[in-house]
Design a protein around this motif. Structure first.
Motif, PDB file in Angstrom:
ATOM      1  N   LEU A  58       0.837  -1.198   0.000  1.00 23.49           N
ATOM      2  CA  LEU A  58       0.000   0.000   0.000  1.00 23.49           C
ATOM      3  C   LEU A  58       0.876   1.253   0.000  1.00 23.49           C
ATOM      4  CD1 LEU A  58      -2.820  -1.077   2.502  1.00 23.49           C
ATOM      5  CD2 LEU A  58      -3.057  -0.705   0.033  1.00 23.49           C
TER       6      LEU A  58
ATOM      7  N   GLN B 102       0.667   4.156  -2.695  1.00 23.54           N
ATOM      8  CA  GLN B 102       0.387   5.506  -2.181  1.00 23.54           C
ATOM      9  C   GLN B 102       1.474   6.491  -2.637  1.00 23.54           C
ATOM     10  OE1 GLN B 102      -2.219   6.687  -0.090  1.00 23.54           O
ATOM     11  NE2 GLN B 102      -1.300   8.685  -0.431  1.00 23.54           N
TER      12      GLN B 102
ATOM     13  N   ILE C 118      -4.738   5.437  -3.263  1.00 26.30           N
ATOM     14  CA  ILE C 118      -4.916   4.021  -3.588  1.00 26.30           C
ATOM     15  C   ILE C 118      -6.320   3.856  -4.161  1.00 26.30           C
ATOM     16  CG2 ILE C 118      -4.887   1.667  -2.675  1.00 26.30           C
ATOM     17  CD1 ILE C 118      -3.147   3.111  -0.304  1.00 26.30           C
TER      18      ILE C 118
ATOM     19  N   ALA D 181      -6.449  -1.314  -5.463  1.00 29.58           N
ATOM     20  CA  ALA D 181      -6.795  -2.219  -4.367  1.00 29.58           C
ATOM     21  C   ALA D 181      -7.140  -3.596  -4.908  1.00 29.58           C
ATOM     22  CB  ALA D 181      -7.961  -1.650  -3.563  1.00 29.58           C
TER      23      ALA D 181
ATOM     24  N   TYR E 210      -9.619  -2.281   1.671  1.00 25.07           N
ATOM     25  CA  TYR E 210     -10.296  -0.995   1.867  1.00 25.07           C
ATOM     26  C   TYR E 210     -10.332  -0.629   3.353  1.00 25.07           C
ATOM     27  CZ  TYR E 210     -14.131   2.408   1.930  1.00 25.07           C
ATOM     28  OH  TYR E 210     -14.901   3.515   2.143  1.00 25.07           O
TER      29      TYR E 210
ATOM     30  N   ILE F 156      -6.909   0.652   4.359  1.00 28.72           N
ATOM     31  CA  ILE F 156      -6.623   2.004   3.853  1.00 28.72           C
ATOM     32  C   ILE F 156      -7.290   3.047   4.757  1.00 28.72           C
ATOM     33  CG2 ILE F 156      -6.956   3.630   1.928  1.00 28.72           C
ATOM     34  CD1 ILE F 156      -7.061   1.128   0.065  1.00 28.72           C
TER      35      ILE F 156
ATOM     36  N   PHE G 290      -2.604   6.825   4.425  1.00 24.38           N
ATOM     37  CA  PHE G 290      -3.129   6.228   3.197  1.00 24.38           C
ATOM     38  C   PHE G 290      -4.400   6.969   2.810  1.00 24.38           C
ATOM     39  CE2 PHE G 290      -1.317   1.844   4.538  1.00 24.38           C
ATOM     40  CZ  PHE G 290      -0.080   2.177   4.010  1.00 24.38           C
TER      41      PHE G 290
ATOM     42  N   GLU H 258      -7.751   6.910  -0.048  1.00 23.07           N
ATOM     43  CA  GLU H 258      -8.447   6.303  -1.189  1.00 23.07           C
ATOM     44  C   GLU H 258      -8.827   7.377  -2.197  1.00 23.07           C
ATOM     45  OE1 GLU H 258     -12.591   5.853  -0.788  1.00 23.07           O
ATOM     46  OE2 GLU H 258     -12.544   6.053   1.379  1.00 23.07           O
TER      47      GLU H 258
END
Ligand code: FMN
Ligand code: SF4
Ligand code: SF4
Ligand code: FES
Lengths: 239, 569
Positions: B27, B31, B37, B42, B57, B60, B66, B68
């Motif tokens: 991740l 990132q 991400i 993912a 998910y 994250i 992190f 999304e």
């Protein structure tokens, strides 16, 4: 590993009780007719000690112990209704009520009454609200009523179904149960086994039929609503 | 800046065939390369590592570093914890946002900058501090920051790492302002001595005799922890170094890692030898990019020299050290949450018992120790337990690193013998308080306040306990009489609200309600004092882990010492 027949003896609220080693305080108390309140605990799911309304005093230690996971220790004195216990339970219930819509959680409502919780204890408190997610023919999700007991996530994963459709978004107070990237359920790995609906202790997860009746739908509407993937028209990008 | 063209395939190729324990590294790579991400990323990580996409998910969302959502090419994280607050962090954020025409949390329309508020970055002695993430390049720290312009510059700021004080155990007379090289550090003489002349059992005995207790906050006897782990059934065993240092006001571990990386590595190797482990993990908080790079270099150098790796110094002892980077979650300093993070999960603390000594990382017997604890070990092995006991008291042996920040003339990390009074530390080591002393927050955000007439207390575990205070991680924040104590409390309240993992109700709900009440402390509602007490007591006795159990400590102690703070004006 200990002897399978080993037992421990302890005092719970002044009553002596002898139970097999490894018995939780919750079960030991139940065996002598003492009910300890629970919210997150469920026989079918792994106990994680989340809600802490089951806390009890053990030997007046620094910390209270969650009865649903703490095991009985020989020679200890357990109090299930000490002043610290009552204060903690009442405060947890008051805080929960200030955050979550408990209108369809009768068990928690009776706990609020039993512990004389003030339902208006926290004026101006931020509530956890979320729009109703009506995205499939089988069940409806209303996370404004979710108490984060984790049961749905657990039965969807290793506790039962191994489907892994559900998880958490964010963390802390703002945690919410979610699919990956909050996609509608038909686009997730959900297989609509319905186990999560079965273990949900509040109105957060509800069969579509029940929800439809609450909305005042006619049977025709219900027949229609429980056969289509969603009420709303499909989005262009599909699932 | 030149756009680098990298594909997901490029980034994830090295993870083919790997499993969930490399989820955080994967991740991080995504990132860093893409600035966020995406669902597509993912899904690809999900198939590569065979981890459900929902779990990815969930991970994250748990870690602050992190994202999304797409963010600016440069993300500026400005610390708003108490020491940076005193040094003008709010003004810095305002000026930066004004210049960019955005509000905190937003991204400029051209997609170049995002500004975020963050909790303590461990740079309190150089406040105000910021962490800057650049897409394609990763993170670097900037401190002190005097103007928004400095935030946008791509240069690293050299920081002096001022460890001062008795300089006996950690510095052994030298005071490096940069990473000590392997040549300067020496040839891991303590490890060599142990391998040649001591059984693992004897190493454990020596650590026990030294009286060393953990420096991460819980003060558990280190030798006893090692003995339990060595005796636990199950293989393999692991050594984990806890370098998550995120307690507001604490920065001693950063300074140790940045200046004496080999001291830490040698301590880890000794621990591994003692408990019979081959694999060690060094979990460094994500906000410490410089320390991470320094440690990786040190591991490579020590391995090349044969002090780590297979058959160390020709003996039948193998010791591999892997670095794992945290991603913005104070709770991952809690030892079991830290294991979850290394295992690629949300950092939820586990219920104890069972304890890490029997069921730790990957459910195997594990020693987890703080950076400072491990840095003590080489000296103890080389010079013996009595050498260490020449400092301190019977129950608080040796020396201790404290991180002092706020209103003192010379903030920094100080090595003090246990028993030095807080007053002597402030007056003699830190060259005095700036202005008139109002309060000291002792032990970090999870600590308690001391008033000016309490600062003659000798700094030992037992003396502090006798006045209801704690040493915690050794964070000492000093406030003079210009400070609005309600503002300090608000910052602490916001910290705990931000960092609660949300697993158990008392803390998940209590940190939020506590913050709300502290936010209105200038105009409290009738009953707020009792609300804070009920919330505080409930969190303290009913929470699942140490975070919730201490999240009200400072508030309850402030209420005890300055009841008027909680009256309406
Ligand atoms: C919320 C929380 C955060 C913690 N953060 C750290 C940390 O950053 N570093 C650390 O060494 N210990 C931290 N601890 C303590 C660890 O759980 C553990 O006790 C410690 O790493 C053991 O090492 P020691 O015995 O050498 O102190 C934290 C504990 C809690 C409850
Ligand atoms: S949706 Fe229901 S089962 Fe799932 S966590 Fe919330 S309350 Fe529990
Ligand atoms: S005390 Fe707070 S941080 Fe610890 S498990 Fe409970 S919610 Fe998480
Ligand atoms: S029932 Fe024990 S913690 Fe919820």
């Amino acid at each position: 590993m200990g002897d399978e027949n080993a037992t421990v003896t302890l005092m719970i609220d002044g009553h002596e009780v002898t139970v097999p080693e490894g018995t939780t305080i919750l079960d030991a108390a139940k065996s002598i007719g003492i009910d300890i309140p629970v919210i997150c605990y469920h026989e079918a799911t792994t106990a994680n000690g989340l809600c802490r309304v089951c806390v009890v005093d053990v030997d007046e230690g620094r910390l209270l112990q969650p009865a649903c996971v703490a095991t009985c220790q020989n020679g200890t004195q357990v109090s299930t209704r000490s002043a610290r216990v009552e204060r903690s339970r009442r405060t947890i219930l008051e805080m929960l009520h200030s955050a979550v819509d408990l209108g369809q959680a009768p068990e928690i409502q009776s706990l609020l009454d039993e512990y004389q919780a003030d339902r208006e204890r926290f004026p101006g408190a931020e509530r956890r609200t979320a729009p109703v997610r009506d995205d499939n023919p089988f069940y409806v999700r209303d996370y404004s009523q979710c108490v984060l007991c984790w049961r749905c996530v657990q039965v969807c994963a290793e506790d039962a179904q191994y489907t892994f459709a559900l998880t958490f978004s964010e963390r802390g107070f703002h945690t919410q149960i979610s699919t990956a990237f909050d996609v509608p359920l038909p686009g997730s790995s959900c297989v609509f086994c319905g186990q999560c609906v079965g273990v949900c202790p509040t109105g957060a997860l509800k069969p579509k039929i029940e929800w439809g009746l609450e909305q005042g739908w006619s049977w025709d509407q219900i027949r229609e609503g429980t056969r289509r993937e969603r009420k709303a028209p499909r989005r262009a990008n599909g699932d | 800046m030149e756009k680098q063209i990298v594909s997901l395939d490029d980034v994830l190729r090295q993870y083919e065939g790997r499993r969930r324990d490399v989820l955080l590294p994967a991740l991080w790579d995504v990132q860093t390369a893409f600035g966020h991400i995406s669902p597509e990323a993912a899904r690809q990580i999900s198939t590569t590592l065979r981890v459900p996409v929902a779990d990815i998910y969930g991970v994250i969302g748990f870690y602050s570093l992190f994202s999304e959502q797409p963010q600016g090419e440069t993300v500026i994280h400005v610390c708003t914890s108490p020491s940076c607050g005193l040094a003008g962090a709010d003004d810095l954020i305002r000026a930066t946002c004004d210049e960019l025409g955005i509000a905190p949390g937003q991204t400029t329309p051209d997609g170049r900058y995002t500004v975020r508020e963050t909790t303590c970055l461990g740079l309190c002695d150089h406040a105000p501090a910021a962490l800057v993430s650049q897409r394609g390049n990763g993170e670097h720290s900037v401190a002190p920051v005097h103007s928004p312009g400095e935030l946008a510059s791509h240069s690293h700021k050299p920081r002096t790492a001022a460890v001062d004080g008795v300089k006996e155990v950690f510095l052994q007379g030298t005071q490096p302002h940069r990473p000590q090289t392997l040549a300067e550090y020496g040839d891991y003489a303590a490890l060599r001595h142990a391998l040649e002349h001591m059984t693992p059992e004897r190493v454990i005995e020596t650590v026990e005799e030294s009286g060393l207790v953990g420096r991460g906050g819980a003060a558990f006897p280190t030798g006893r922890k090692w003995r339990f782990t060595r005796g636990a059934p199950g293989q393999p065993r692991y050594v984990v170094c806890n370098a998550d240092e995120s307690e507001p006001g604490t920065f001693k571990d950063r300074v140790l890692m940045e200046t004496r990386p080999h001291l830490l590595l040698e301590g880890m190797a000794l621990s591994a030898y003692a408990i019979g482990a081959e694999q060690c993990y060094l979990f460094v908080r994500g906000e410490y990019p410089e320390a991470t790079a320094i440690l990786q270099r040190a591991i490579d150098d020590a391995t090349a020299a044969g002090f780590l790796g297979e058959r160390v110094m020709g003996h039948a002892f193998t010791c591999r050290i892997k670095i794992r980077r945290g991603a913005g979650a104070y709770i991952c300093g809690e030892e079991t949450a830290l294991f979850e993070a290394i295992e690629g999960k949300r950092g939820f603390p586990r219920i104890k018992p069972p304890y890490p000594t029997t069921h730790g990382l990957f459910n195997k017997p594990t020693v987890v120790n703080n950076v400072e604890t491990l840095c003590v070990v080489p000296g103890v092995i080389r010079h013996g337990a009595d050498w260490f006991r020449q400092w301190g008291s019977q129950h608080s042996t040796g020396t201790k690193l404290v991180s002092v920040s706020g209103h003192v003339n010379r903030p920094g990390v100080y090595e003090i013998p246990f028993g030095m009074s807080l007053r002597a530390l402030l007056d003699e080591q830190c060259k005095g308080v700036r202005g008139t002393l109002r309060a000291v927050l002792h032990g970090g955000a999870a600590g308690t306040f001391l008033t000016p007439n309490e600062i003659d207390v000798p700094i030992t575990f037992e003396d502090l306990r006798s006045i209801g205070a704690t040493l915690g991680s050794g964070a000492i924040m000093v406030f003079n009489d210009t400070v609005d104590m309600r503002d300090v409390l608000r910052r602490l309240g916001a910290f705990f609200e931000h960092e609660s993992c949300g697993k158990c109700y008392p803390c998940q709900l209590g940190t939020q309600r506590q913050m709300e009440i502290l936010n209105r402390a200038d105009a409290p509602l009738p009953g707020d004092r009792l609300r804070l007490q009920d919330i505080g007591q409930t969190m303290t006795v009913a929470s699942l882990c140490g975070l919730g159990q201490t999240a009200a400590m400072a508030v309850l102690s402030a209420m005890d010492k300055w009841p008027e703070l909680f009256d309406s004006d």
